[in-house]
Design a protein around this motif. Structure first.
Motif, PDB file in Angstrom:
ATOM      1  N   ARG A  80      -3.836  13.674  -4.004  1.00 43.24           N
ATOM      2  CA  ARG A  80      -3.574  12.244  -4.203  1.00 43.24           C
ATOM      3  C   ARG A  80      -2.751  11.666  -3.042  1.00 43.24           C
ATOM      4  O   ARG A  80      -3.161  10.719  -2.391  1.00 43.24           O
ATOM      5  N   CYS A  81      -1.594  12.268  -2.794  1.00 47.51           N
ATOM      6  CA  CYS A  81      -0.698  11.686  -1.786  1.00 47.51           C
ATOM      7  C   CYS A  81      -0.745  12.436  -0.452  1.00 47.51           C
ATOM      8  O   CYS A  81      -0.202  11.969   0.535  1.00 47.51           O
ATOM      9  N   HIS A  82      -1.365  13.612  -0.449  1.00 50.73           N
ATOM     10  CA  HIS A  82      -1.551  14.418   0.772  1.00 50.73           C
ATOM     11  C   HIS A  82      -0.265  15.049   1.296  1.00 50.73           C
ATOM     12  O   HIS A  82      -0.192  15.413   2.462  1.00 50.73           O
ATOM     13  N   GLN A  83       0.719  15.172   0.447  1.00 48.90           N
ATOM     14  CA  GLN A  83       1.849  16.011   0.836  1.00 48.90           C
ATOM     15  C   GLN A  83       1.528  17.456   0.477  1.00 48.90           C
ATOM     16  O   GLN A  83       0.860  17.718  -0.517  1.00 48.90           O
ATOM     17  N   ASP A  84       2.056  18.370   1.271  1.00 49.05           N
ATOM     18  CA  ASP A  84       2.037  19.775   0.885  1.00 49.05           C
ATOM     19  C   ASP A  84       3.285  20.039   0.051  1.00 49.05           C
ATOM     20  O   ASP A  84       4.349  19.508   0.351  1.00 49.05           O
ATOM     21  N   TYR A  85       3.125  20.844  -0.970  1.00 47.67           N
ATOM     22  CA  TYR A  85       4.259  21.073  -1.857  1.00 47.67           C
ATOM     23  C   TYR A  85       4.213  22.500  -2.374  1.00 47.67           C
ATOM     24  O   TYR A  85       3.146  23.079  -2.509  1.00 47.67           O
ATOM     25  N   PRO A  86       5.373  23.036  -2.669  1.00 48.66           N
ATOM     26  CA  PRO A  86       5.382  24.396  -3.201  1.00 48.66           C
ATOM     27  C   PRO A  86       4.987  24.407  -4.664  1.00 48.66           C
ATOM     28  O   PRO A  86       5.265  23.467  -5.408  1.00 48.66           O
ATOM     29  N   GLN A  87       4.317  25.472  -5.029  1.00 47.66           N
ATOM     30  CA  GLN A  87       3.887  25.677  -6.411  1.00 47.66           C
ATOM     31  C   GLN A  87       4.999  25.361  -7.415  1.00 47.66           C
ATOM     32  O   GLN A  87       4.760  24.797  -8.475  1.00 47.66           O
ATOM     33  N   SER A  88       6.216  25.664  -7.029  1.00 47.95           N
ATOM     34  CA  SER A  88       7.322  25.472  -7.969  1.00 47.95           C
ATOM     35  C   SER A  88       7.570  24.003  -8.279  1.00 47.95           C
ATOM     36  O   SER A  88       8.300  23.683  -9.199  1.00 47.95           O
ATOM     37  N   HIS A  89       6.964  23.095  -7.519  1.00 48.60           N
ATOM     38  CA  HIS A  89       7.146  21.667  -7.792  1.00 48.60           C
ATOM     39  C   HIS A  89       6.055  21.086  -8.680  1.00 48.60           C
ATOM     40  O   HIS A  89       6.041  19.882  -8.927  1.00 48.60           O
ATOM     41  N   VAL A  90       5.169  21.944  -9.160  1.00 48.49           N
ATOM     42  CA  VAL A  90       4.021  21.449  -9.912  1.00 48.49           C
ATOM     43  C   VAL A  90       4.445  20.562 -11.077  1.00 48.49           C
ATOM     44  O   VAL A  90       3.820  19.556 -11.376  1.00 48.49           O
ATOM     45  N   LYS A  91       5.531  20.937 -11.719  1.00 48.49           N
ATOM     46  CA  LYS A  91       5.923  20.184 -12.912  1.00 48.49           C
ATOM     47  C   LYS A  91       6.914  19.071 -12.624  1.00 48.49           C
ATOM     48  O   LYS A  91       7.342  18.372 -13.542  1.00 48.49           O
ATOM     49  N   ARG A  92       7.303  18.891 -11.388  1.00 49.08           N
ATOM     50  CA  ARG A  92       8.267  17.825 -11.074  1.00 49.08           C
ATOM     51  C   ARG A  92       7.556  16.483 -11.203  1.00 49.08           C
ATOM     52  O   ARG A  92       6.474  16.286 -10.657  1.00 49.08           O
ATOM     53  N   ALA A  93       8.195  15.569 -11.918  1.00 50.24           N
ATOM     54  CA  ALA A  93       7.462  14.405 -12.389  1.00 50.24           C
ATOM     55  C   ALA A  93       7.340  13.267 -11.391  1.00 50.24           C
ATOM     56  O   ALA A  93       6.540  12.378 -11.581  1.00 50.24           O
ATOM     57  N   ASN A  94       8.109  13.253 -10.344  1.00 50.38           N
ATOM     58  CA  ASN A  94       8.149  12.021  -9.558  1.00 50.38           C
ATOM     59  C   ASN A  94       8.069  12.234  -8.052  1.00 50.38           C
ATOM     60  O   ASN A  94       8.544  11.408  -7.292  1.00 50.38           O
ATOM     61  N   LEU A  95       7.485  13.321  -7.635  1.00 51.37           N
ATOM     62  CA  LEU A  95       7.440  13.596  -6.195  1.00 51.37           C
ATOM     63  C   LEU A  95       6.196  13.021  -5.538  1.00 51.37           C
ATOM     64  O   LEU A  95       6.151  12.838  -4.328  1.00 51.37           O
ATOM     65  N   CYS A  96       5.207  12.755  -6.354  1.00 46.97           N
ATOM     66  CA  CYS A  96       3.970  12.206  -5.806  1.00 46.97           C
ATOM     67  C   CYS A  96       4.095  10.682  -5.856  1.00 46.97           C
ATOM     68  O   CYS A  96       4.180  10.094  -6.921  1.00 46.97           O
ATOM     69  N   MET A  97       4.151  10.074  -4.685  1.00 44.67           N
ATOM     70  CA  MET A  97       4.413   8.638  -4.619  1.00 44.67           C
ATOM     71  C   MET A  97       3.447   7.971  -3.654  1.00 44.67           C
ATOM     72  O   MET A  97       3.250   8.456  -2.547  1.00 44.67           O
ATOM     73  N   ILE A  98       2.912   6.864  -4.100  1.00 45.83           N
ATOM     74  CA  ILE A  98       2.043   6.065  -3.229  1.00 45.83           C
ATOM     75  C   ILE A  98       2.474   4.606  -3.345  1.00 45.83           C
ATOM     76  O   ILE A  98       2.602   4.084  -4.455  1.00 45.83           O
ATOM     77  N   PRO A  99       2.713   3.956  -2.223  1.00 43.22           N
ATOM     78  CA  PRO A  99       3.091   2.541  -2.283  1.00 43.22           C
ATOM     79  C   PRO A  99       1.863   1.667  -2.522  1.00 43.22           C
ATOM     80  O   PRO A  99       0.732   2.073  -2.247  1.00 43.22           O
ATOM     81  N   HIS A 100       2.089   0.470  -3.024  1.00 45.36           N
ATOM     82  CA  HIS A 100       0.992  -0.503  -3.071  1.00 45.36           C
ATOM     83  C   HIS A 100       0.571  -0.829  -1.637  1.00 45.36           C
ATOM     84  O   HIS A 100       1.349  -0.681  -0.690  1.00 45.36           O
ATOM     85  N   ALA A 101      -0.642  -1.318  -1.517  1.00 48.81           N
ATOM     86  CA  ALA A 101      -1.121  -1.785  -0.215  1.00 48.81           C
ATOM     87  C   ALA A 101      -1.351  -3.288  -0.320  1.00 48.81           C
ATOM     88  O   ALA A 101      -2.014  -3.755  -1.248  1.00 48.81           O
ATOM     89  N   PHE A 102      -0.783  -4.033   0.597  1.00 53.70           N
ATOM     90  CA  PHE A 102      -0.860  -5.498   0.519  1.00 53.70           C
ATOM     91  C   PHE A 102      -1.825  -6.075   1.544  1.00 53.70           C
ATOM     92  O   PHE A 102      -2.103  -5.483   2.588  1.00 53.70           O
ATOM     93  N   GLU A 103      -2.295  -7.254   1.184  1.00 54.68           N
ATOM     94  CA  GLU A 103      -3.196  -7.985   2.074  1.00 54.68           C
ATOM     95  C   GLU A 103      -2.476  -8.348   3.366  1.00 54.68           C
ATOM     96  O   GLU A 103      -1.269  -8.574   3.381  1.00 54.68           O
ATOM     97  N   GLU A 104      -3.232  -8.465   4.398  1.00 51.58           N
ATOM     98  CA  GLU A 104      -2.641  -8.772   5.699  1.00 51.58           C
ATOM     99  C   GLU A 104      -2.101 -10.204   5.754  1.00 51.58           C
ATOM    100  O   GLU A 104      -1.083 -10.470   6.407  1.00 51.58           O
ATOM    101  N   PHE A 105      -2.785 -11.113   5.075  1.00 52.96           N
ATOM    102  CA  PHE A 105      -2.391 -12.519   5.157  1.00 52.96           C
ATOM    103  C   PHE A 105      -1.908 -13.010   3.796  1.00 52.96           C
ATOM    104  O   PHE A 105      -2.418 -12.572   2.760  1.00 52.96           O
ATOM    105  N   PRO A 106      -0.949 -13.914   3.781  1.00 49.66           N
ATOM    106  CA  PRO A 106      -0.416 -14.374   2.500  1.00 49.66           C
ATOM    107  C   PRO A 106      -1.448 -15.179   1.718  1.00 49.66           C
ATOM    108  O   PRO A 106      -2.274 -15.891   2.292  1.00 49.66           O
ATOM    109  N   SER A 107      -1.387 -15.046   0.407  1.00 56.07           N
ATOM    110  CA  SER A 107      -2.275 -15.838  -0.440  1.00 56.07           C
ATOM    111  C   SER A 107      -1.616 -17.181  -0.760  1.00 56.07           C
ATOM    112  O   SER A 107      -2.266 -18.081  -1.271  1.00 56.07           O
ATOM    113  N   TYR A 108      -0.356 -17.271  -0.487  1.00 57.03           N
ATOM    114  CA  TYR A 108       0.371 -18.475  -0.891  1.00 57.03           C
ATOM    115  C   TYR A 108       1.573 -18.648   0.024  1.00 57.03           C
ATOM    116  O   TYR A 108       2.246 -17.676   0.376  1.00 57.03           O
TER     117      TYR A 108
END
Ligand code: ZN
Ligand code: ZN
Ligand code: ZN
Ligand code: ZN
Length: 208
Positions: A80-108
């Protein structure tokens, strides 16, 4: 003629910054790379795993405390996020993070009136216009990041079936000839939104 008798400070070079070449890898304990670096023998050593050699230590330590066994912690790649991680982090709940992606130009553009600076409102591409980020001060890179949050935060996974790919900011792995994923983690920035136009999302090499 002030300093002729104390030459010592003249030749002192500033302390070198800690670089990957001088740093010990936290995984394999060799120098020359850091743990997230794929040169690590823990990454390339799957064919030839580093056998936990019994350390030959000087025997002056008390014999009742044997050296701790090196834990074998397999390195996995999050699809999902393309980080490499150790097996021991499999159950860690919040290490996989992806930011929103915004449009280049403002809508307003928010006008406050003559003599006041304008705000620009950008819609997200991944979650639609309900998720926005506001740039204050006529576009001087001053973003209101409070409440923007993340597009995804959770556990890493190696199962692509668990991932909702969107070809925007949640992207399938892209492999090189050696079979390694070449995507870089889109690391969320606390001060700045991620704009979709800056994401290298081309060449999805898998169908979906
Ligand atoms: Zn290493
Ligand atoms: Zn992840
Ligand atoms: Zn999103
Ligand atoms: Zn990947």
């Amino acid at each position: 003629m002030a300093d002729s008798g104390k030459p010592q400070s003249k030749n002192m070079s500033p302390r070198k910054p800690t670089t990957p070449t001088s740093r010990k890898c936290s995984r394999c304990h060799e120098t020359g790379h850091i743990a997230s670096n794929k040169k690590c023998s823990m990454y390339i050593g799957t064919r030839n795993p580093p056998t936990p050699t019994k350390a030959v230590l000087p025997q002056r330590a008390s014999p009742k405390s044997p050296p701790p066994k090196p834990k074998v912690d397999e390195i996995l790649h999050c699809v999902r996020c393309h980080q490499d991680y150790p097996q021991s982090h499999v159950k860690r709940a919040n290490l996989c993070m992806i930011p929103h992606a915004f449009e280049e130009f403002p809508s307003y553009t928010h006008f406050y009136g003559a003599g006041y600076s304008k705000d620009y409102h950008y819609d997200s591409m991944c979650c639609g216009p309900k998720k926005k980020v506001v740039e204050e001060g006529c576009g001087n890179d001053d973003y209101k990041m409070k409440g923007v949050g993340l597009c995804f935060r959770g556990r890493h996974t190696t199962d692509a079936g668990e991932v909702k790919y969107n070809k925007i900011n949640v992207l399938r792995c892209k492999h090189n000839e050696a079979g390694d994923c070449v995507r870089e983690w889109l690391e969320p920035d606390d001060d700045k939104p991620t704009f979709g136009v800056n994401i290298d999302n081309c060449d999805d090499d898998d169908d979906d």
